[in-house]
Design an enzyme around this catalytic site. Structure first.
Site, PDB file in Angstrom:
ATOM      1  N   TYR A 101       0.860  -1.183   0.000  1.00 64.33           N
ATOM      2  CA  TYR A 101       0.000   0.000   0.000  1.00 64.33           C
ATOM      3  C   TYR A 101       0.893   1.228   0.000  1.00 64.33           C
ATOM      4  CZ  TYR A 101      -3.005   3.632   2.046  1.00 64.33           C
ATOM      5  OH  TYR A 101      -3.678   4.778   2.298  1.00 64.33           O
ATOM      6  N   GLU A 189      -2.524   7.718  -4.781  1.00 66.87           N
ATOM      7  CA  GLU A 189      -2.496   6.443  -4.053  1.00 66.87           C
ATOM      8  C   GLU A 189      -2.335   5.251  -4.995  1.00 66.87           C
ATOM      9  OE1 GLU A 189      -5.544   5.502  -0.749  1.00 66.87           O
ATOM     10  OE2 GLU A 189      -6.093   4.149  -2.376  1.00 66.87           O
TER      11      GLU A 189
END
Ligand code: GDP
Ligand code: MN
Length: 368
Positions: A101, A189
């Site tokens: 992530y 992201e």
């Protein structure tokens, strides 16, 4: 301004972040063609602006190109998390070893960009944040200092990334910050940042541009606008408005109308995969044109669903003050339901284009 995944991935790629091979398409035929060309298993990803698509059924897998048509058909025009799917991304399916992530957000209270990174990426990052926050590395940046490549590697090391991947992950962190800065983002992201046998790739991409900066990110704003497509609309000299879903069908509708002695007042192509809202919008455009004395709505449901069409028609009939004769030709996907809705509301319809065109010409003569 939120940016669609396929556009965000194009940007990431341009800035040197590896992304899977992919192509955005808007219909099942194109989807199949792209998958055939790729010649490998693919992922079919709905292009909507909300996250969590995987869990909501907005992502499908097809191991063979032959499966792509029907899966694309299913997903296009469906609603995922309250958003209608009008575009899909056909992407090579990755053999995922692990999911990391990586995100950069503008932390407004700290007045600084914040990098968050974890080796526990994927769909459940919220749970990781709640249950094991120590697994997420947090790194604040000072906007007055340059962010240097070694700092990217430092973050990779803090994450616990295996030695062999530190420089690759570090480089992605650094490049993602370049995107963040260059595009005036409030969020950039990658979740998941996927590890495969060949290296790492951004399997998902999220980009949110500061609304106050959109004026200087005009190209991006234009790209985002392209697919919020307005209709292909041409005003003509006649008095019967012709609306169809698809340019070919709209043209055939006009020809048919002329064959029976009618004169088209519009060419209005609402496009494939039209929603209830779009149908209503199109009808309102022509009804508000006082030269229009009759409307000929010619729909062959494919991705466009006949029940959506019927509901869109009723929305307009119920709300509109101007009463104009309306002939609907309605067949295709969900036709029984669409026809039932019309019948119940006392609105007549035809199933053949010929019959509908003929009727439109008659109604128009009587109305004049
Ligand atoms: P989101 O649910 O909207 O965040 O969409 P993602 O693009 O992140 O996809 C959700 C999940 O689907 C990922 O976390 C992966 O587990 C899985 N996924 C996405 N792309 C691929 C792929 O190419 N191969 C495989 N095996 N899984 C994928
Ligand atoms: Mn994701």
């Amino acid at each position: 301004m939120k940016v669609h995944e396929y556009i965000a991935k194009d940007i990431f790629k341009k800035e040197g972040i590896p992304v899977p091979q992919n192509k955005m398409v808007v219909n099942p035929d194109e989807a199949r063609a792209v998958a055939m060309e790729m010649g490998k298993p693919v992922v079919i990803k709905s292009q909507i602006l909300v996250g969590g698509r995987g869990k909501a059924g907005g992502i499908k897998f097809a191991d063979k190109p032959e499966e792509v048509y029907s899966k694309a058909f299913e997903i296009l025009g469906s609603t995922v998390k309250d958003e209608r799917v009008e575009m899909i991304l056909i992407e090579e399916k990755l053999k995922i070893l692990s999911e990391y992530y990586l995100s950069i957000v503008l932390d407004r209270s700290a007045k600084k960009p914040l990098i968050m990174a974890s080796m526990s990426g994927g769909v459940d990052i919220e749970e990781v944040a709640r249950d094991t926050p120590e697994k997420i590395v947090k790194y604040y940046l000072d906007v007055l200092d340059e962010f240097l490549p070694y700092q990217g590697r430092e973050i990779a090391i803090k994450m616990g990334v295996p030695n062999a991947l530190i420089s690759k992950v570090g480089a992605v962190v650094w490049k993602l910050f370049n995107v963040f800065q260059k595009y005036d983002a409030t969020i950039a992201e990658i979740n998941p940042l996927v590890v495969t046998a060949d290296g790492i790739l951004a399997a998902d991409a999220k980009l949110d541009i500061d609304d106050d900066s959109v004026y200087r990110q005009k190209n991006l704003a234009e790209l985002e606008k392209v697919h919020k497509s307005e209709f292909a609309y041409v005003k003509l000299d006649g008095n019967i408005a012709v609306i169809g879903n698809g340019a070919g069908l709209t043209l055939s509708g006009m020809d048919m109308l002329k064959l029976y002695g009618g004169e088209p007042a519009t060419f209005l192509d609402i496009g494939g995969g039209s929603s209830q809202e779009n149908i209503a919008k199109a009808l309102n455009i022509v009804i508000s044109d006082l030269d229009v004395k009759t409307v000929f709505l010619n729909v062959l449901g494919g991705i466009t669903r006949a029940d959506d069409v019927a509901r869109g028609v009723l929305d307009v009939l119920n709300a509109s003050k101007r009463k104009v004769p309306l002939v609907i030709r309605l067949t295709g996907t969900n036709e029984e339901e669409g026809q039932r809705i019309l019948k119940e509301a006392g609105v007549s319809y035809e199933t053949s284009m010929e019959a509908a065109a003929k009727k439109a010409v008659e109604l128009c003569k009587n109305y004049l």
